[in-house]
Structures are given as C-alpha cells and as structure tokens.
Design a protein around this motif. Structure first.
Motif, mmCIF file in Angstrom:
data_model
loop_
_atom_site.group_PDB
_atom_site.id
_atom_site.type_symbol
_atom_site.label_atom_id
_atom_site.label_comp_id
_atom_site.label_asym_id
_atom_site.label_seq_id
_atom_site.Cartn_x
_atom_site.Cartn_y
_atom_site.Cartn_z
ATOM 1 N N SER A 1 0.832 -1.204 0.000
ATOM 2 C CA SER A 1 0.000 0.000 0.000
ATOM 3 C C SER A 1 0.871 1.260 0.000
ATOM 4 O O SER A 1 0.502 2.272 -0.585
ATOM 5 N N THR A 2 2.033 1.174 0.618
ATOM 6 C CA THR A 2 2.952 2.317 0.621
ATOM 7 C C THR A 2 3.433 2.623 -0.789
ATOM 8 O O THR A 2 3.493 3.783 -1.194
ATOM 9 N N GLU B 1 0.642 7.345 -6.452
ATOM 10 C CA GLU B 1 -0.334 8.433 -6.470
ATOM 11 C C GLU B 1 0.376 9.779 -6.304
ATOM 12 O O GLU B 1 0.000 10.760 -6.930
ATOM 13 N N ALA B 2 1.402 9.818 -5.464
ATOM 14 C CA ALA B 2 2.150 11.062 -5.260
ATOM 15 C C ALA B 2 2.837 11.491 -6.544
ATOM 16 O O ALA B 2 2.916 12.689 -6.845
ATOM 17 N N ARG C 1 1.168 18.956 -10.804
ATOM 18 C CA ARG C 1 1.806 20.186 -10.327
ATOM 19 C C ARG C 1 2.757 20.739 -11.391
ATOM 20 O O ARG C 1 2.813 21.944 -11.617
ATOM 21 N N GLN C 2 3.485 19.849 -12.049
ATOM 22 C CA GLN C 2 4.401 20.272 -13.112
ATOM 23 C C GLN C 2 3.625 20.923 -14.252
ATOM 24 O O GLN C 2 4.068 21.923 -14.813
#
Length: 87
Positions: free
Chosen positions: A39-40, A46-47, A54-55
C-alpha cells in the motif's frame, strides 16, 4: 582424537535445489514468480501523479508569465503572508 565426516553426506545444497527444479519441470509443474505491491508503494505512485499535475500547473504559469498575461493580486499575497505568520 580425529572425527571423520560426521554429518557430511557429500550433497551440495545447490545441487538439491537444481534437482527439485528439474523434477518440477519433468512433472509439468513449473514454479511461477509472484509479486505484490504494498500500500505504501501504491501511495507513492499516487504522489507521482500529483507531481505531474503540479508540473503541468507550473508550466501553465510559466507560459502566462512569459506572455505577460499573469497578474498578481497583492491583497491575496498580503493575506497569505498574514495567515502564515499568525498561525
């Protein structure tokens, strides 16, 4: 006192694993690989999507600044600074 070959059956452990693999191939059962994503790791994926978004936003702002269409709202900047330092 001399002890000779106690517990040594002259079997190579690597040869035993090869023998197991060979017998599995002969019987038609081949071992298969399996992968599980934690899950990490999924959160990290997703990040990276957010980083791409954002870019894209940064590129749009850069284009606006270069074309001269970007306007600055000084009241919004002052309000943001005030909120930052009061918190």
């Amino acid at each position: 006192m001399k002890i000779n070959n106690i517990g040594n059956q002259n079997i190579n452990p690597y040869q035993r694993s090869l023998n197991k693999l060979g017998s599995a191939v002969k019987s038609g059962k081949t071992p298969s690989d399996k992968i599980e994503i934690s899950s990490t790791a999924k959160e990290m994926q997703e990040a990276s999507k957010m980083t791409k978004e954002r870019q894209a936003k940064v590129e749009a702002l850069k284009d606006q600044v270069q074309s001269g269409n970007y306007t600055i709202d000084p009241k919004a900047i002052a309000k943001g600074l005030k909120n930052f330092y009061q918190s």
